[in-house]
Design a protein around this motif. Structure first.
Motif, PDB file in Angstrom:
ATOM      1  N   VAL A  68       0.533  -1.305   0.110  1.00  0.00           N
ATOM      2  CA  VAL A  68      -0.056   0.007   0.121  1.00  0.00           C
ATOM      3  C   VAL A  68       0.701   1.306   0.095  1.00  0.00           C
ATOM      4  CG1 VAL A  68      -1.803   1.365   1.199  1.00  0.00           C
ATOM      5  CG2 VAL A  68      -1.792  -1.211   1.524  1.00  0.00           C
ATOM      6  N   LEU A  69       0.462   2.116  -0.789  1.00  0.00           N
ATOM      7  CA  LEU A  69       1.140   3.532  -0.545  1.00  0.00           C
ATOM      8  C   LEU A  69      -0.013   4.366  -0.347  1.00  0.00           C
ATOM      9  CD1 LEU A  69       3.109   5.905  -1.002  1.00  0.00           C
ATOM     10  CD2 LEU A  69       2.153   6.132  -3.453  1.00  0.00           C
ATOM     11  N   ALA A  70       0.315   5.110   1.044  1.00  0.00           N
ATOM     12  CA  ALA A  70      -0.587   6.199   1.397  1.00  0.00           C
ATOM     13  C   ALA A  70      -0.143   7.499   1.886  1.00  0.00           C
ATOM     14  CB  ALA A  70      -1.334   5.721   2.840  1.00  0.00           C
ATOM     15  N   ALA A  71      -0.586   8.406   0.769  1.00  0.00           N
ATOM     16  CA  ALA A  71       0.431   9.707   0.797  1.00  0.00           C
ATOM     17  C   ALA A  71      -0.820  10.827   1.258  1.00  0.00           C
ATOM     18  CB  ALA A  71       0.828  10.286  -0.491  1.00  0.00           C
ATOM     19  N   PHE A  72      -0.646  11.340   2.521  1.00  0.00           N
ATOM     20  CA  PHE A  72      -1.672  12.117   3.070  1.00  0.00           C
ATOM     21  C   PHE A  72      -1.365  13.667   2.544  1.00  0.00           C
ATOM     22  CE2 PHE A  72      -1.407   8.397   5.616  1.00  0.00           C
ATOM     23  CZ  PHE A  72      -2.537   7.773   5.691  1.00  0.00           C
ATOM     24  N   ASP A  73      -2.406  14.610   2.863  1.00  0.00           N
ATOM     25  CA  ASP A  73      -2.526  15.944   2.905  1.00  0.00           C
ATOM     26  C   ASP A  73      -2.204  16.439   4.283  1.00  0.00           C
ATOM     27  OD1 ASP A  73      -2.157  18.793   2.136  1.00  0.00           O
ATOM     28  OD2 ASP A  73      -3.948  18.730   0.983  1.00  0.00           O
ATOM     29  N   HIS A  74      -1.778  17.756   4.561  1.00  0.00           N
ATOM     30  CA  HIS A  74      -2.003  18.311   5.811  1.00  0.00           C
ATOM     31  C   HIS A  74      -1.140  18.009   6.840  1.00  0.00           C
ATOM     32  CE1 HIS A  74      -6.394  19.167   3.999  1.00  0.00           C
ATOM     33  NE2 HIS A  74      -5.379  20.287   3.508  1.00  0.00           N
ATOM     34  N   GLU A  75      -0.082  17.275   6.663  1.00  0.00           N
ATOM     35  CA  GLU A  75       0.835  16.808   7.969  1.00  0.00           C
ATOM     36  C   GLU A  75       1.278  18.225   8.419  1.00  0.00           C
ATOM     37  OE1 GLU A  75       4.782  15.570   9.791  1.00  0.00           O
ATOM     38  OE2 GLU A  75       4.231  17.118   8.002  1.00  0.00           O
ATOM     39  N   GLU A  76       1.682  18.974   7.683  1.00  0.00           N
ATOM     40  CA  GLU A  76       2.381  20.122   8.069  1.00  0.00           C
ATOM     41  C   GLU A  76       1.550  21.045   9.167  1.00  0.00           C
ATOM     42  OE1 GLU A  76       5.516  20.672   7.789  1.00  0.00           O
ATOM     43  OE2 GLU A  76       6.131  19.456   5.968  1.00  0.00           O
ATOM     44  N   ASN A  77       0.433  20.934   9.204  1.00  0.00           N
ATOM     45  CA  ASN A  77      -0.462  21.752  10.115  1.00  0.00           C
ATOM     46  C   ASN A  77      -1.042  20.790  11.093  1.00  0.00           C
ATOM     47  OD1 ASN A  77      -2.586  21.003   8.428  1.00  0.00           O
ATOM     48  ND2 ASN A  77      -2.766  22.826   7.764  1.00  0.00           N
ATOM     49  N   GLY A  78      -0.851  19.384  11.355  1.00  0.00           N
ATOM     50  CA  GLY A  78      -1.405  18.694  12.202  1.00  0.00           C
ATOM     51  C   GLY A  78      -2.130  17.447  11.791  1.00  0.00           C
ATOM     52  N   SER A  79      -2.309  17.196  10.546  1.00  0.00           N
ATOM     53  CA  SER A  79      -2.914  15.917   9.992  1.00  0.00           C
ATOM     54  C   SER A  79      -4.504  15.959  10.254  1.00  0.00           C
ATOM     55  CB  SER A  79      -2.330  15.033  10.419  1.00  0.00           C
ATOM     56  OG  SER A  79      -0.941  14.739   9.936  1.00  0.00           O
ATOM     57  N   GLN A  80      -5.128  16.871  10.755  1.00  0.00           N
ATOM     58  CA  GLN A  80      -6.678  16.653  11.336  1.00  0.00           C
ATOM     59  C   GLN A  80      -7.254  17.042  10.034  1.00  0.00           C
ATOM     60  OE1 GLN A  80      -6.783  18.400  15.113  1.00  0.00           O
ATOM     61  NE2 GLN A  80      -6.648  16.495  16.113  1.00  0.00           N
ATOM     62  N   SER A  81      -7.713  16.399   9.197  1.00  0.00           N
ATOM     63  CA  SER A  81      -8.698  16.718   7.989  1.00  0.00           C
ATOM     64  C   SER A  81      -9.054  15.373   7.376  1.00  0.00           C
ATOM     65  CB  SER A  81      -7.931  17.651   6.933  1.00  0.00           C
ATOM     66  OG  SER A  81      -6.921  16.858   6.310  1.00  0.00           O
ATOM     67  N   ASP A  82      -9.958  15.367   6.600  1.00  0.00           N
ATOM     68  CA  ASP A  82     -10.477  14.409   5.755  1.00  0.00           C
ATOM     69  C   ASP A  82      -9.471  13.641   4.832  1.00  0.00           C
ATOM     70  OD1 ASP A  82     -10.756  16.419   3.793  1.00  0.00           O
ATOM     71  OD2 ASP A  82     -12.294  15.206   2.647  1.00  0.00           O
TER      72      ASP A  82
END
Length: 432
Positions: A261-275
């Motif tokens: 699996v590859l899981a590349a998320f957004d919003h790590e730079e401001n806490g990762s709390q998003s959908d």
């Protein structure tokens, strides 16, 4: 005479192409998806019913992508092996009312995203890129990859204190870029310009997620070209390596024992709390639906998660030659020394002894050297998606990455061999 590189630089050349083509998280996931499509993956919609067929699949949501490859004959309780990364980088992002200016200058109102080194954004030729949302709810990517904006620095003649007290920047007053001249600021000018650039009828754009980027391309650096300078290595370097590793495993003649699996998320730079962040439900939902699509039960889901391992891959700090005292005295990661294993006993990183063994086995299988990183006890330690992933999903997680200098600068620096070494270790991990 220049010495030859230790490794084939084809991977690093491709990374440079990926960085230049990915000025926003939305572009990054689109480019990752394009690479996976070439390896036989297909996109699945979250609103559709999923089937349990084998092969490569991926989900796109905003600036995040989760892709996985189901081997032939995989049981519902087959565990996952996950490479985790993030697509966002600190930068300057366009405000809801972007058109501003003063004293004959036209400016774009921006907000500070994450924790950038603000001084690195001064006197840079900046483009603008991101996502436009139209009246019908559809989205379009836009990328003005030419000198369009600039945050001009104040001349030293007008602030002699900088020589004694250092540069002090106010995020609101000093970081607003200029993009033209004109006494009359007209609302809608920026979006109208972007509509025209993207070939969108006037007035159709009703929402936007836009950000600035340096238009200077990535480049090899140093006498022997042993270094790589470029934007957004934190953390597109890992996104690119993870994409390459997943494509390589899916294209291999041998079937992996687990589901890579590859899981590349957004919003790590401001806490990762998003959908679309690591602290949201995206990864868990995709993994669970994969289990259930193959006829699994909650018991199968629990068994699969219990055997799952995640490598959280993010950049870390190489020892800085001018600030060596800021590093732990016995842990000095060096560029081109291979990927780093990140450890923090207060769980700012998720690595423990068993996780170290997992990563050691992957590096040994790939014949890749690795290094250990731990922060100086007198300084606070950063963190990653690793502890979030471990806690939210109850899966073993190991924090790793590539050592760089100038983290969170508009232009960062790594060893030119390390991206290739990281990709090799990730490929071996997903194959195990």
């Amino acid at each position: 005479m220049t010495e030859p590189a230790r490794f084939d630089r084809g991977h690093t050349d491709d990374l440079m192409t990926f960085l230049a083509a990915s000025p926003s998280p939305y572009h990054a996931v689109a480019n990752a998806a394009e690479r996976l499509e070439k390896a036989g993956f297909r996109q699945v919609a979250e609103t559709d019913a999923w089937d349990g067929t084998s092969g490569g699949k991926y989900v796109l949501r905003g600036g995040a992508i989760v892709a996985w490859y189901v081997p032939e004959g995989a049981a519902p309780h087959t565990p996952f092996r996950i490479v985790g990364a993030h697509t966002d980088s600190p930068n300057l992002r366009v405000k809801p009312l972007p058109d501003s200016g003063a004293h004959g200058w036209r400016q774009v109102a921006v907000e500070i995203y994450g924790g950038p080194l603000l001084n690195s954004w001064l006197d840079r030729d900046l483009g603008i890129a991101g996502r436009l949302t139209l009246r019908d709810g559809s989205t379009r990517l836009v990328n003005v990859d030419r000198p369009l904006l600039r945050v001009p620095q104040l001349a030293i003649h007008l602030d002699r204190s900088v020589t004694a007290d250092g540069l002090k920047l106010d995020k609101q007053r000093h970081m607003q870029p200029v993009w033209g001249l004109g006494r009359d600021v007209r609302d809608g000018d920026l979006i109208a310009f972007l509509e025209e650039t993207a070939g969108i009828p006037a007035g159709e754009v009703t929402g936007w997620d836009l950000m600035t980027h340096s238009v200077e391309p990535p480049a090899y650096l140093g006498r022997d070209h042993e270094l790589l300078a470029g934007p957004r290595m934190d953390n597109l370097l890992s996104v690119h390596a993870g994409t390459a590793a997943l494509a390589a495993v899916a294209s291999s003649s041998s079937q992996p024992a687990s589901i890579p699996v590859l899981a590349a998320f957004d919003h790590e730079e401001n806490g990762s709390q998003s959908d679309t962040g690591a602290d949201g439900p995206l990864l868990g939902t995709v993994l669970e639906r994969s289990v259930y699509a193959r006829g699994g039960s909650f018991e199968d889901r629990a068994r699969a998660f219990a055997g799952t391992v995640c490598l959280s891959s993010d950049t870390g700090h190489a020892v800085h030659p001018n600030y060596a005292e800021r590093h732990d005295p016995t842990h000095h990661p060096r560029v081109n020394g291979g990927p780093i294993l990140k450890v923090n006993v207060n769980n700012r990183y998720a690595t423990d002894g068993s996780g170290r063994a997992e990563f050691t086995a992957a590096c040994e299988a790939a014949d890749v050297p690795f290094q250990s990183f731990v922060s100086n006890n007198s300084m606070p330690c950063g963190t990653t998606i690793g502890p979030i992933t471990a806690a939210r999903h109850g899966i073993k997680t190991v924090d790793i990455g590539v050592a760089i200098l100038s983290m969170h600068s508009v232009r960062e620096l790594c060893g030119a061999d390390d991206p290739f070494l990281l990709a090799g270790a990730l490929t071996a991990f997903l194959e195990r």
